[in-house]
Scaffold this motif. Structure first.
Motif, PDB file in Angstrom:
ATOM      1  N   GLN A 252       4.462  -7.314 -11.753  1.00 27.13           N
ATOM      2  CA  GLN A 252       4.010  -8.623 -11.270  1.00 27.13           C
ATOM      3  C   GLN A 252       2.800  -8.321 -10.385  1.00 27.13           C
ATOM      4  OE1 GLN A 252       5.209 -11.663 -11.739  1.00 27.13           O
ATOM      5  NE2 GLN A 252       7.437 -11.698 -11.705  1.00 27.13           N
ATOM      6  N   TRP A 253       1.687  -8.065 -11.006  1.00 29.70           N
ATOM      7  CA  TRP A 253       0.546  -7.475 -10.291  1.00 29.70           C
ATOM      8  C   TRP A 253       0.180  -8.183  -8.989  1.00 29.70           C
ATOM      9  CZ3 TRP A 253      -0.736  -2.860 -12.011  1.00 29.70           C
ATOM     10  CH2 TRP A 253      -0.368  -2.534 -13.326  1.00 29.70           C
ATOM     11  N   LEU A 254       0.128  -9.507  -9.025  1.00 30.61           N
ATOM     12  CA  LEU A 254      -0.335 -10.237  -7.837  1.00 30.61           C
ATOM     13  C   LEU A 254       0.787 -10.555  -6.866  1.00 30.61           C
ATOM     14  CD1 LEU A 254      -2.860 -12.634  -9.582  1.00 30.61           C
ATOM     15  CD2 LEU A 254      -3.402 -10.700  -8.097  1.00 30.61           C
ATOM     16  N   ALA A 255       2.022 -10.407  -7.294  1.00 34.65           N
ATOM     17  CA  ALA A 255       3.143 -10.723  -6.409  1.00 34.65           C
ATOM     18  C   ALA A 255       3.710  -9.464  -5.768  1.00 34.65           C
ATOM     19  CB  ALA A 255       4.243 -11.441  -7.197  1.00 34.65           C
ATOM     20  N   ASN A 256       3.154  -8.313  -6.133  1.00 38.00           N
ATOM     21  CA  ASN A 256       3.658  -7.039  -5.632  1.00 38.00           C
ATOM     22  C   ASN A 256       2.756  -6.541  -4.497  1.00 38.00           C
ATOM     23  OD1 ASN A 256       4.150  -4.304  -5.237  1.00 38.00           O
ATOM     24  ND2 ASN A 256       4.730  -3.954  -7.373  1.00 38.00           N
ATOM     25  N   PRO A 257       3.290  -6.387  -3.283  1.00 38.70           N
ATOM     26  CA  PRO A 257       2.450  -5.982  -2.143  1.00 38.70           C
ATOM     27  C   PRO A 257       1.713  -4.658  -2.369  1.00 38.70           C
ATOM     28  CG  PRO A 257       4.637  -6.625  -1.391  1.00 38.70           C
ATOM     29  CD  PRO A 257       4.688  -6.595  -2.891  1.00 38.70           C
ATOM     30  N   ASP A 258       2.249  -3.796  -3.244  1.00 36.70           N
ATOM     31  CA  ASP A 258       1.574  -2.515  -3.472  1.00 36.70           C
ATOM     32  C   ASP A 258       0.348  -2.650  -4.365  1.00 36.70           C
ATOM     33  OD1 ASP A 258       3.514  -1.280  -1.974  1.00 36.70           O
ATOM     34  OD2 ASP A 258       4.798  -0.874  -3.719  1.00 36.70           O
ATOM     35  N   THR A 259       0.321  -3.686  -5.203  1.00 35.31           N
ATOM     36  CA  THR A 259      -0.769  -3.759  -6.180  1.00 35.31           C
ATOM     37  C   THR A 259      -1.705  -4.946  -5.975  1.00 35.31           C
ATOM     38  OG1 THR A 259       0.687  -4.977  -7.671  1.00 35.31           O
ATOM     39  CG2 THR A 259       0.514  -2.592  -8.031  1.00 35.31           C
ATOM     40  N   ALA A 260      -1.296  -5.929  -5.154  1.00 30.29           N
ATOM     41  CA  ALA A 260      -2.066  -7.178  -5.074  1.00 30.29           C
ATOM     42  C   ALA A 260      -3.531  -6.927  -4.713  1.00 30.29           C
ATOM     43  CB  ALA A 260      -1.419  -8.120  -4.066  1.00 30.29           C
ATOM     44  N   LEU A 261      -3.774  -6.126  -3.668  1.00 29.92           N
ATOM     45  CA  LEU A 261      -5.151  -5.907  -3.213  1.00 29.92           C
ATOM     46  C   LEU A 261      -5.988  -5.280  -4.323  1.00 29.92           C
ATOM     47  CD1 LEU A 261      -7.180  -5.937  -0.797  1.00 29.92           C
ATOM     48  CD2 LEU A 261      -6.467  -3.605  -0.329  1.00 29.92           C
ATOM     49  N   TYR A 262      -5.400  -4.309  -5.015  1.00 33.26           N
ATOM     50  CA  TYR A 262      -6.161  -3.603  -6.043  1.00 33.26           C
ATOM     51  C   TYR A 262      -6.384  -4.477  -7.274  1.00 33.26           C
ATOM     52  CZ  TYR A 262      -5.227   0.180  -2.888  1.00 33.26           C
ATOM     53  OH  TYR A 262      -5.186   0.939  -1.750  1.00 33.26           O
ATOM     54  N   ALA A 263      -5.409  -5.349  -7.534  1.00 29.47           N
ATOM     55  CA  ALA A 263      -5.566  -6.273  -8.661  1.00 29.47           C
ATOM     56  C   ALA A 263      -6.762  -7.202  -8.413  1.00 29.47           C
ATOM     57  CB  ALA A 263      -4.288  -7.081  -8.855  1.00 29.47           C
ATOM     58  N   VAL A 264      -6.892  -7.683  -7.184  1.00 28.01           N
ATOM     59  CA  VAL A 264      -8.025  -8.544  -6.836  1.00 28.01           C
ATOM     60  C   VAL A 264      -9.323  -7.731  -6.870  1.00 28.01           C
ATOM     61  CG1 VAL A 264      -9.012 -10.046  -5.079  1.00 28.01           C
ATOM     62  CG2 VAL A 264      -6.541  -9.995  -5.405  1.00 28.01           C
ATOM     63  N   LEU A 265      -9.241  -6.496  -6.401  1.00 23.12           N
ATOM     64  CA  LEU A 265     -10.414  -5.615  -6.374  1.00 23.12           C
ATOM     65  C   LEU A 265     -10.992  -5.422  -7.777  1.00 23.12           C
ATOM     66  CD1 LEU A 265     -12.035  -3.693  -4.419  1.00 23.12           C
ATOM     67  CD2 LEU A 265     -10.592  -1.876  -5.260  1.00 23.12           C
ATOM     68  N   VAL A 266     -10.108  -5.210  -8.745  1.00 24.06           N
ATOM     69  CA  VAL A 266     -10.561  -5.021 -10.130  1.00 24.06           C
ATOM     70  C   VAL A 266     -11.350  -6.246 -10.598  1.00 24.06           C
ATOM     71  CG1 VAL A 266      -9.766  -4.923 -12.535  1.00 24.06           C
ATOM     72  CG2 VAL A 266      -8.801  -3.373 -10.822  1.00 24.06           C
ATOM     73  N   ALA A 267     -10.822  -7.427 -10.285  1.00 26.85           N
ATOM     74  CA  ALA A 267     -11.496  -8.658 -10.692  1.00 26.85           C
ATOM     75  C   ALA A 267     -12.880  -8.762 -10.034  1.00 26.85           C
ATOM     76  CB  ALA A 267     -10.641  -9.865 -10.326  1.00 26.85           C
ATOM     77  N   ALA A 268     -12.962  -8.418  -8.751  1.00 31.12           N
ATOM     78  CA  ALA A 268     -14.230  -8.516  -8.029  1.00 31.12           C
ATOM     79  C   ALA A 268     -15.248  -7.518  -8.579  1.00 31.12           C
ATOM     80  CB  ALA A 268     -14.009  -8.284  -6.538  1.00 31.12           C
ATOM     81  N   VAL A 269     -14.787  -6.314  -8.884  1.00 31.92           N
ATOM     82  CA  VAL A 269     -15.685  -5.288  -9.423  1.00 31.92           C
ATOM     83  C   VAL A 269     -16.186  -5.706 -10.799  1.00 31.92           C
ATOM     84  CG1 VAL A 269     -15.780  -2.909 -10.300  1.00 31.92           C
ATOM     85  CG2 VAL A 269     -14.743  -3.383  -8.070  1.00 31.92           C
ATOM     86  N   TRP A 270     -15.296  -6.280 -11.587  1.00 33.34           N
ATOM     87  CA  TRP A 270     -15.652  -6.752 -12.939  1.00 33.34           C
ATOM     88  C   TRP A 270     -16.879  -7.665 -12.867  1.00 33.34           C
ATOM     89  CZ3 TRP A 270     -15.117 -11.848 -15.138  1.00 33.34           C
ATOM     90  CH2 TRP A 270     -15.159 -11.911 -16.534  1.00 33.34           C
ATOM     91  N   ARG A 271     -16.910  -8.508 -11.849  1.00 34.68           N
ATOM     92  CA  ARG A 271     -18.029  -9.439 -11.719  1.00 34.68           C
ATOM     93  C   ARG A 271     -19.258  -8.760 -11.115  1.00 34.68           C
ATOM     94  NH1 ARG A 271     -19.847 -12.623  -7.611  1.00 34.68           N
ATOM     95  NH2 ARG A 271     -20.887 -14.572  -8.182  1.00 34.68           N
ATOM     96  N   GLN A 272     -19.069  -7.837 -10.191  1.00 31.95           N
ATOM     97  CA  GLN A 272     -20.181  -7.257  -9.431  1.00 31.95           C
ATOM     98  C   GLN A 272     -20.967  -6.213 -10.228  1.00 31.95           C
ATOM     99  OE1 GLN A 272     -20.948  -8.417  -6.520  1.00 31.95           O
ATOM    100  NE2 GLN A 272     -22.234  -6.932  -5.476  1.00 31.95           N
ATOM    101  N   VAL A 273     -20.290  -5.529 -11.149  1.00 35.72           N
ATOM    102  CA  VAL A 273     -20.946  -4.443 -11.875  1.00 35.72           C
ATOM    103  C   VAL A 273     -22.228  -4.923 -12.558  1.00 35.72           C
ATOM    104  CG1 VAL A 273     -20.722  -3.040 -13.968  1.00 35.72           C
ATOM    105  CG2 VAL A 273     -18.996  -2.905 -12.198  1.00 35.72           C
ATOM    106  N   GLY A 274     -22.172  -6.103 -13.157  1.00 40.30           N
ATOM    107  CA  GLY A 274     -23.347  -6.617 -13.852  1.00 40.30           C
ATOM    108  C   GLY A 274     -24.524  -6.817 -12.907  1.00 40.30           C
TER     109      GLY A 274
END
Lengths: 293, 301
Positions: B156-178
């Motif tokens: 549960q990527w966004l509901a799990n305290p261990d992964t939530a920050l990194y899950a959001v980070l991936v999304a932000a990087v996806w947009r920023q790379v371009g």
């Protein structure tokens, strides 16, 4: 500063036929690049596919399955009861005046600073630019208070005013660089012919600035259209929210209907994508400000 | 020369017509009223306690001392450091690598470039929702993991305290790379291709050519990319707000989201202002870097 005139990487760049030595390596290049690019295309495609499916299909087969249905019902729901049609219109009502007023004021300031011997003009310019680099967090609370005290809290006018104030510095800086590069003889000749400063600005300088104004307009449109934090700081009434904020509300309301959420996010993404494809060259050159030399 | 110029300059600025002063003053006043005056107010408010009603009570440095015993704040500060390093590092490396790969025109390059920088025009809120869809328990990511036999990795990527920050980070990087890719493509356009060709003829490897020929020529772009990325990572708010709102249990809280909650949810306006001042202080060095760069460019124009 020729940043805004820099040739930009663009899709319609003519591509010469590769020399034969290169052709052998072409498949390696595509074998590496195609999967990487898929990382960017796949999430977008996935959302699009989800948006054209029916609720029953998503409920029965899960969000990640192949479509077993095709329809625009989710878009209908998002636009109508989801309020996306209204909020898209609101976003346009915010973005157009904000872009026009910002560029107009910025071009006036840039004209004054670039064509007249105003004392300390470089310092004024950098202070104005610095204003645009401040983290918005340092402004949020006082700005919401100030809009309240001048009766503009929860009004689109208040939001437009903030976008204008916050963006001005950057646009002034870019236009200043461009105007300084215009040859002085142009304005000098007009001055000798008896044109006043306002006429020179309106008839000579502004028309010559068209390319950089276009670049900045493309950039400003996407920035203001995409804003979330200012909108939720200044606006309270749900009916007045622009598309970004409305999208988040819709997500709360349609939490179990992922096809509607997907359709709404596609709707929110389409306008800026259109601006991007229509003004690609301008858009990219606008981004490059400050990245040259 | 300067001695002679001095009276001329004084005369020159007296020659500035009144209307031109108006041209400058109106925009300047708008910016002062909407940016600089509010910013000063935040500094003042950070030394007070205030709930928005009545008058703000001065409390000296209490807010700041309270910050450092506030676990949520220190957690957000730590997350922000992770964010700045992760977001900055990944988007710069990714953007630079892609720019190098897509620098020379060849068949298909335009298509690859467009696909990668299209997300840059989506708002962060849209990007956040696009990725929330992927991170659904039955969404594309878990389905893909299941399909390649890594079902045990499904989360549960966004509901799990261990992964939530990194899950959001991936999304932000996806947009920023371009975005970073576009900056570097422009920088590479400004490099001298004959140097690269000459070193290739001299037998330099691809890595050597990049390290000793291309990289030094990208110094200007690097400064801008670096400053912009750090300022962006300190400003990050929208995407976290759209995906997790800082949760679960503040595991994806950043300074900006915590400030927003303190200010607009709990109405601790003084305390929230102190957090805002910390964000400003952290951004200041990079803002100055960017301005110095801009000045240099402006002087060279």
């Amino acid at each position: 500063m020729s940043a805004t005139l820099v040739a930009s990487p663009s899709v319609d760049e003519p591509v010469a036929a590769p020399p034969p030595r290169r052709r052998r390596r072409a498949w390696v290049f595509h074998a590496v690049m195609a999967p990487i690019t898929l990382l960017w295309v796949a999430p977008m495609a996935f959302v699009l596919l989800l948006a054209v499916r029916s609720f029953d299909d998503v409920a029965a087969n899960g969000t990640a399955s192949w479509p077993h249905s095709f329809g625009l019902g989710a878009f209908d729901t998002a636009l109508g009861t989801g309020g996306m049609a209204r909020s898209l219109w609101t976003s346009i009502k915010i973005t157009v005046p904000a872009v026009v007023i910002t560029l107009w004021l910025a071009s006036m300031a840039a004209y004054a600073l670039s064509r007249y011997a105003i004392p300390g003009r470089r310092a004024i310019l950098l202070i104005m630019l610095a204003g645009n680099l401040l983290p918005p967090q340092i402004l949020l609370i006082p700005v919401s208070r100030i809009t309240e005290s001048i009766g503009l809290y929860d009004t689109l006018t208040g939001l437009v005013l903030i976008h204008v104030g916050f963006g001005l510095g950057f646009y002034t800086f870019v236009l200043y660089g461009f105007m300084r590069s215009l040859p002085g003889e142009l304005t000098e000749a007009a001055r000798i012919d008896g044109a006043g400063p306002v006429q020179i600005y309106a008839r000579i300088v502004l028309p010559l600035c068209r390319p950089s104004l276009a670049a900045l307009a493309a950039l400003a449109t996407t920035w203001i259209f995409n804003d979330l934090i200012w909108a939720i700081t200044v606006l309270r009434t749900e009916a007045k929210l622009p598309v970004t904020a409305a999208l988040l509300n819709l997500q709360g309301g349609y939490v179990s209907q992922w096809n509607v959420v997907a359709a709404a996010s596609v709707l929110a993404a389409v306008p800026t994508a259109i601006v991007f494809f229509a003004f690609q060259r301008h858009f990219v050159s606008g981004l490059l400000v400050g990245a040259n030399k | 020369m300067t001695v002679l110029a001095a009276p001329a300059r004084r005369k020159a600025w007296r020659r500035v017509p009144a209307i031109v002063w108006v041209f400058l003053t109106v925009p300047a006043l708008v910016e002062v009223g909407m940016v600089f005056w509010p910013a000063l107010n935040s500094f003042y408010l950070s030394f007070t306690t205030w709930n928005g009603l009545g008058a703000a009570q001065p409390v000296g440095l209490d807010n700041y001392s309270q910050l450092f015993s506030d676990d949520v704040f220190t957690g957000a500060l730590k997350n922000n450091v992770i964010w700045a390093v992760g977001f900055g590092g990944l988007s710069v490396l990714g953007g630079l690598a892609l720019a190098l790969a897509l620098n020379r025109p060849r068949r298909g390059v335009g298509l690859y470039r467009s696909a990668i920088y299209l997300p840059m025009v989506f708002s962060l809120a849209v990007t956040g929702l696009f990725w929330r869809v992927q991170y659904q328990p039955d969404g594309s990511i878990n389905t893909l993991l299941g399909a390649i036999g890594l079902g045990s990795w499904e989360k549960q990527w966004l509901a799990n305290p261990d992964t939530a920050l990194y899950a959001v980070l991936v999304a932000a990087v996806w947009r920023q790379v371009g975005y970073v890719m576009v900056l570097y493509l422009a920088g590479l356009k400004g490099t001298d291709p004959t140097l690269d060709d000459a070193s290739a003829v001299d037998g330099a490897t691809a890595w050597q050519r990049f390290r000793y020929v291309t990289w030094p020529q990208l110094r200007g772009v690097n400064t801008v990319v670096f400053a912009v990325t750090v300022i962006d990572s300190l400003r990050t708010f929208d995407i976290v707000w759209a995906m997790t709102a800082g949760g679960p249990y503040h595991s994806s809280e950043l300074l900006s989201t915590y400030m927003f909650q303190q200010g607009f949810k709990f109405l601790n306006l003084g305390y929230a202002s102190a957090i805002a001042v910390v964000i400003f202080a952290l951004a200041l060095v990079f803002i100055i870097t960017y301005l110095v760069r801009a000045t240099r460019e402006e002087a060279a124009a």
